[in-house]
Structures are given as structure tokens and as C-alpha cells.
Design an enzyme around this catalytic site. Structure first.
Site, PDB file in Angstrom:
ATOM      1  N   ALA A  79     -17.548  -0.870  -5.527  1.00  0.00           N
ATOM      2  CA  ALA A  79     -16.868  -1.651  -4.491  1.00  0.00           C
ATOM      3  C   ALA A  79     -17.406  -3.080  -4.478  1.00  0.00           C
ATOM      4  O   ALA A  79     -16.654  -4.041  -4.294  1.00  0.00           O
ATOM      5  CB  ALA A  79     -17.057  -0.987  -3.128  1.00  0.00           C
ATOM      6  N   ARG A  83     -19.599  15.741  -1.955  1.00  0.00           N
ATOM      7  CA  ARG A  83     -19.787  14.693  -0.927  1.00  0.00           C
ATOM      8  C   ARG A  83     -19.647  15.318   0.459  1.00  0.00           C
ATOM      9  O   ARG A  83     -18.685  16.046   0.721  1.00  0.00           O
ATOM     10  CB  ARG A  83     -18.742  13.580  -1.104  1.00  0.00           C
ATOM     11  CG  ARG A  83     -18.740  13.015  -2.498  1.00  0.00           C
ATOM     12  CD  ARG A  83     -17.614  12.015  -2.707  1.00  0.00           C
ATOM     13  NE  ARG A  83     -17.968  10.682  -2.257  1.00  0.00           N
ATOM     14  CZ  ARG A  83     -17.195   9.612  -2.453  1.00  0.00           C
ATOM     15  NH1 ARG A  83     -16.012   9.734  -3.031  1.00  0.00           N
ATOM     16  NH2 ARG A  83     -17.583   8.425  -2.048  1.00  0.00           N
ATOM     17  N   ARG A  94     -17.760   4.417   5.304  1.00  0.00           N
ATOM     18  CA  ARG A  94     -16.662   3.733   4.608  1.00  0.00           C
ATOM     19  C   ARG A  94     -15.530   3.301   5.534  1.00  0.00           C
ATOM     20  O   ARG A  94     -14.969   2.214   5.390  1.00  0.00           O
ATOM     21  CB  ARG A  94     -16.056   4.662   3.541  1.00  0.00           C
ATOM     22  CG  ARG A  94     -16.825   4.670   2.273  1.00  0.00           C
ATOM     23  CD  ARG A  94     -16.247   5.668   1.307  1.00  0.00           C
ATOM     24  NE  ARG A  94     -17.003   5.602   0.082  1.00  0.00           N
ATOM     25  CZ  ARG A  94     -16.625   4.944  -1.003  1.00  0.00           C
ATOM     26  NH1 ARG A  94     -15.462   4.333  -1.032  1.00  0.00           N
ATOM     27  NH2 ARG A  94     -17.381   4.909  -2.070  1.00  0.00           N
ATOM     28  N   GLU A 152       0.854  -1.198   0.000  1.00  0.00           N
ATOM     29  CA  GLU A 152       0.000   0.000   0.000  1.00  0.00           C
ATOM     30  C   GLU A 152       0.887   1.244   0.000  1.00  0.00           C
ATOM     31  O   GLU A 152       1.814   1.360   0.787  1.00  0.00           O
ATOM     32  CB  GLU A 152      -0.923  -0.029   1.233  1.00  0.00           C
ATOM     33  CG  GLU A 152      -1.662   1.262   1.535  1.00  0.00           C
ATOM     34  CD  GLU A 152      -2.474   1.832   0.381  1.00  0.00           C
ATOM     35  OE1 GLU A 152      -3.254   1.090  -0.239  1.00  0.00           O
ATOM     36  OE2 GLU A 152      -2.311   3.035   0.090  1.00  0.00           O
ATOM     37  N   ASP A 209     -11.415  -1.000  -9.133  1.00  0.00           N
ATOM     38  CA  ASP A 209     -11.416   0.195  -9.973  1.00  0.00           C
ATOM     39  C   ASP A 209     -10.280   0.190 -10.987  1.00  0.00           C
ATOM     40  O   ASP A 209     -10.385   0.821 -12.048  1.00  0.00           O
ATOM     41  CB  ASP A 209     -11.301   1.462  -9.104  1.00  0.00           C
ATOM     42  CG  ASP A 209     -12.667   1.928  -8.596  1.00  0.00           C
ATOM     43  OD1 ASP A 209     -13.643   1.157  -8.728  1.00  0.00           O
ATOM     44  OD2 ASP A 209     -12.750   3.056  -8.062  1.00  0.00           O
TER      45      ASP A 209
END
Ligand SMILES: Cc1cc2nc3c(=O)[nH]c(=O)nc-3n(C[C@H](O)[C@H](O)[C@H](O)COP(=O)(O)OP(=O)(O)OC[C@H]3O[C@@H](n4cnc5c(N)ncnc54)[C@H](O)[C@@H]3O)c2cc1C
Length: 432
Positions: free
Chosen positions: A330, A199, A110, A36, A317
Site C-alpha cells: 500500500a 488473517r 484498514r 469503483e 497492486d
């Protein structure tokens, strides 16, 4: 671990990458490394929805019990509200359609959703601060070499690019692909959908206090407030304490064009209020509590012609970034992970037969996820009365439901069976 049968490197620890890591952790003979770029796993402050199809996979992955504790309302298997659709761009708004679906929409914050995946990761598989710069599919040594921005290197038998919309793995895969048609390389570049999305999260108590204790619909179930060239998706998360708000504005002339400027910026609440001036009272009661929002230029991919090449695969994605109008990106990433893990875990798959698993993965997942990608954009137009149904509500409502028909035409378990069958039928040796 004794010598693993496969060493899988997962590039990117978002929902897709972590779903794959959790799914692969069921196979003790597969080594998993999650690389990551960030210093920790993280998700943005926003809501996310799942439907029955994905929930069933989450049950298989052993996550549903923990997820039930952080969802807005744990699903009970009964039909529930998917979305209530209202014509809302006028003072006298009205409901024109109610989409119901088994389990309803399962609603999450999330960050809480991602936390459950993190909690189920085996120890020692996560490597942070590892931004992949490039890979080399080293055919001579039957392995993939990885180069990271911190100067370190690693190797694996399979690289899975779970690195999102702006995937470096996808870029390199397409740059190096020997396409006869050079224009196919361009498909790897995301394009602007023409939509921007504001958002925001609003504390439910603030709305309640301002309304003399009265609840508005978005505090109880998922809402789609629809208007010409604009719509708002809103629903409660975190056991009703927070209301998730996403206001979409469509610029028809911009669809498919390049977006000049940063794809995500911060903005204040006044900007979103301005776009929805004149909308029904309930929308005003919701938006007036938005202090800060983030503004997203919504980009998506055009359907890709391949998800795998050699010992490298794309997932989530990175493979099929889509507009969010079906709330499915997702879920589709999780389904990629579910299918790919079942194929890789099959006893017949080793480094020598890996090509079979990848070939079956692509042949099952590519047409499916690309279809969802296409339908998502069409759904967005329907919510804004820009489809062939315009605002003919009696035909528009059923047409909106039909857009989700892919989710009921098969089950994820059947997709795994189809993939395994496809893999077992592959006999011709194909050199990786
Ligand atoms: C407004 C909006 C609403 C949405 N609502 C829903 C919804 O309700 N339901 C739903 O199912 N979907 C929804 N989606 C879609 C969903 O958010 C995405 O499909 C999903 O998060 C994709 O997950 P991912 O793991 O593939 O990619 P990402 O979440 O983008 O994760 C990619 C990861 O890779 C890392 N990374 C990137 N580059 C590198 C590199 N070079 N090296 C190492 N690591 C790297 C990143 O740091 C990140 O952690 C929505 C999307 C938007 C924009």
C-alpha cells in the site's frame, strides 16, 4: 470547473486509487473520476502498517492529522520498533533481533485508514457499481473510451488502472502490447507465491482477561514470530483494542505454481491453531482467541516490464502486487500516486504532452517498485530461516534490516524531483 486541462479516470477505489484522487485534487484544472466496481469504498477487517517514507507522503497529502487520530499510536518522529523478531517455533522461544526504524511502524485498522482518504475526496468524483470491462485507446480522437459492466460508457484523457492484483486494465494492456517476445504477455498473470496467510482480529481484552490482566508482546508492539516454513505477524491496532494476527504457512513445492481453488476463503480458528501447535506459550495465548479467520492464497506479480502504454497507466497492486513481507504494497501504491500526481499537475503537462508525464512516471516508479516486490519475497524467506543466512541469527538480523534499505536511500520528495527532471529532459516527440 472551467475546461479541465486533463480528464483522469481512476479505475478502482482502493488505497491506490483514492491516494491518486486525493493527490490530484490539489490541481483544480484536472478532472478526476473514480470508477469503483463495488457499491461503496471498502477495506477488509485487518490491520495495515506504514513507515516513515509513506507517512511523509501522507503529510504532503494533508492526511496525517486525521490519520493520527485513528492510528494505534500517532508517530512522533522518534525511532520506534519496526518489529521484534522471535524464534517462536519451540516452547523456549527467544528474541533474536529487534528492527528499529524512524517513526517505528505506524499501525492502523484498514477500514479506518481508508475512511480518511474517503473523507478527503472532492465531492462528486466517486462513481459506484462501475466495473470496467474494457477500454479502447482511441488514438484518432486522443482519448480513452471506457466500457462498464452496467452497460454505460465514458471517456477520459488518461486511464489509470488502480484495480488491484487481478487488474483488468493490466490484462488488456498486456494482451494488446506488441511484444516481440510473446512470453512477456504471461507476466501480466499473478502467480502463487507458495504462501497462504490466515488473517484474523482478536479483541485485546479477551487475551488480557484470560491472562489475569497480563499483556502479551503483540498487544504493545509489532511482532514477528518466526519458525521454519511459517511465521506470524501480529500487532495492536485501534488504540490497542484489537490485535491483528496474520499467520503465514509456506509450501515450497508450490511456489510459482497455479493455485487451485478460490484465493480467499473463510475458515475457523482451529485451523490456524493446528498449524502453530508446539510454538511458544505466547503464540498459544494469542491464537486460542481466534474464532474466525480468512485464508488467503498469497499471489504476486513477477516484475512487469512496463507500467504504461499509450494513454493508460497502472498504479498500486495492478502494477506491482507483491508478497506482504515488507508491509510495503500500500505504501508503494501511495508513492506511485504521489509521483504521478506531481507529474500530471505540472503546468507543462496537457493532453498533448501527457506522454512525457507517463514516460517519466514509468522510468522512476517501475525500477523502484519492482525492487520492493523482489525484496519482499526474499524477506519472507528470511523470517522462515529459508534464506542463505538460515538460522545464523547474528548475520540474519542485520540482513533482515538491510532488506528495507530501499526505504532510506532516497525520500519520496527526491523521487518526485527526479521524475520532474526526467520529464523536463524529454524532448523527442513520441506519439501516443
Ligand atoms: C496479508 C497482507 C498484509 C498486507 N499488509 C500490508 C501492510 O502492512 N502495509 C502495506 O503497505 N501493504 C500491505 N499489504 C498490501 C496492500 O494491502 C496492497 O498493496 C494494497 O491494498 C493495494 O491497494 P490497491 O488500491 O492497489 O488495490 P486494491 O486494494 O485491490 O483495490 C482495488 C480496487 O479496485 C476495484 N476494482 C477491481 N476491479 C475493478 C474493475 N474492473 N472496475 C472498477 N473497479 C475495480 C476493487 O473493488 C478495489 O476497490 C498487505 C497485503 C496482504 C495480502
Amino acid at each position: 470547473m472551467p475546461t479541465p486541462k486533463l480528464r483522469v479516470a481512476i479505475c478502482g477505489g482502493g488505497i491506490g486509487g483514492l491516494a491518486l484522487a486525493v493527490a490530484l485534487s490539489k490541481y483544480s484544472n484536472i478532472q478526476i473520476d473514480v470508477y469503483e466496481a463495488a457499491e461503496q469504498f471498502k477495506e477488509i477487517g485487518a490491520g495495515i502498517t506504514m513507515r516513515e517514507r509513506t507517512w511523509k507522503i501522507l503529510e504532503h497529502l494533508g492526511l496525517s492529522k486525521d490519520l493520527s487520530k485513528v492510528t494505534n499510536t500517532p508517530p512522533d518522529g522518534l525511532p520506534g520498533i519496526g518489529f521484534e523478531f522471535r524464534r517462536a517455533d519451540r516452547a523456549d522461544g527467544f528474541q533474536f533481533h529487534l528492527y528499529t526504524t524512524p517513526y517505528g511502524n505506524v499501525l492502523f485498522h484498514r477500514a479506518h485508514f481508508l475512511d480518511i482518504f474517503v473523507n478527503h475526496l472532492p465531492t462528486g468524483v466517486a462513481h459506484f457499481g462501475k466495473r470496467l470491462l474494457s477500454y479502447e485507446d482511441d488514438k484518432g480522437n486522443s482519448q480513452v473510451k471506457l466500457k462498464f459492466a452496467d452497460g454505460s460508457q465514458s471517456t477520459c484523457d488518461l486511464l489509470v488502472g488502480c484495480d488491484g492484483l487481478r487488474s483488468i486494465v493490466r490484462k488488456q494492456m498486456y494482451d494488446q502490447a506488441p511484444f516481440k517476445e510473446p512470453a512477456l504477455k504471461d507476466v501480466a498473470e499473478p502467480v502463487w507465491s507458495g504462501w497462504v496467510a490466515y488473517r484474523a482480529l482478536v479483541p485485546a481484552d479477551r487475551i488480557r482477561r484470560a491472562n489475569g490482566g497480563k499483556e502479551i508482546r503483540a498487544m504493545t508492539h509489532p511482532m514477528m514470530y518466526c519458525g521454519k516454513d511459517k511465521h506470524i505477524v501480529s500487532y495492536p491496532i485501534s488504540q490497542g483494542r484489537i490485535v491483528n494476527v496474520v499467520g503465514f504457512v509456506f509450501y515450497p513445492e508450490a511456489e510459482g505454481k497455479a493455485f487451485n481453488g478460490p484465493w480467499v476463503t473463510e475458515c475457523d480458528g482451529a485451523e490456524i491453531i493446528k498449524h502453530f501447535a508446539g510454538w511458544e506459550q505466547e503464540v498459544q495465548e494469542l491464537l486460542r482467541h481466534v474464532d474466525n479467520a480468512t485464508l488467503w492464497a498469497i499471489h504476486h506479480l513477477r516484475p512487469l516490464p512496463m507500467y504504461t502504454s499509450g494513454r493508460v497507466a497502472l498504479l498500486g497492486d495492478a502494477a506491482h502486487a507483491m508478497t506482504p513481507h515488507q508491509g510495503a504494497g500500500a505504501g508503494q501504491a501511495i508513492e506511485d500516486a504521489f509521483v504521478l500526481a506531481a507529474l500530471l499537475g505540472d503546468p507543462a503537462i496537457t493532453v498533448h504532452t501527457l506522454w512525457k508525464a507517463l514516460s517519466a512516471y514509468e522510468s522512476i516508479r517501475l525500477p523502484f517498485a519492482n525492487r520492493v516486490l523482489r525484496e519482499s519475497a526474499v524477506s519472507g524467506k528470511m523470517y522462515e530461516f529459508n534464506s542463505i543466512f538460515k538460522d545464523k541469527y547474528t548475520s540474519l538480523g542485520p540482513a533482515i534490516d538491510a532488506q528495507w534499505s530501499w526505504s532510506m536511500e532516497s525520500t519520496p520528495e527526491e523521487e518526485v524531483e527526479r521524475a520532474l527532471k526526467r520529464m523536463r529532459g524529454l524532448e523527442v516527440k513520441h506519439k501516443l
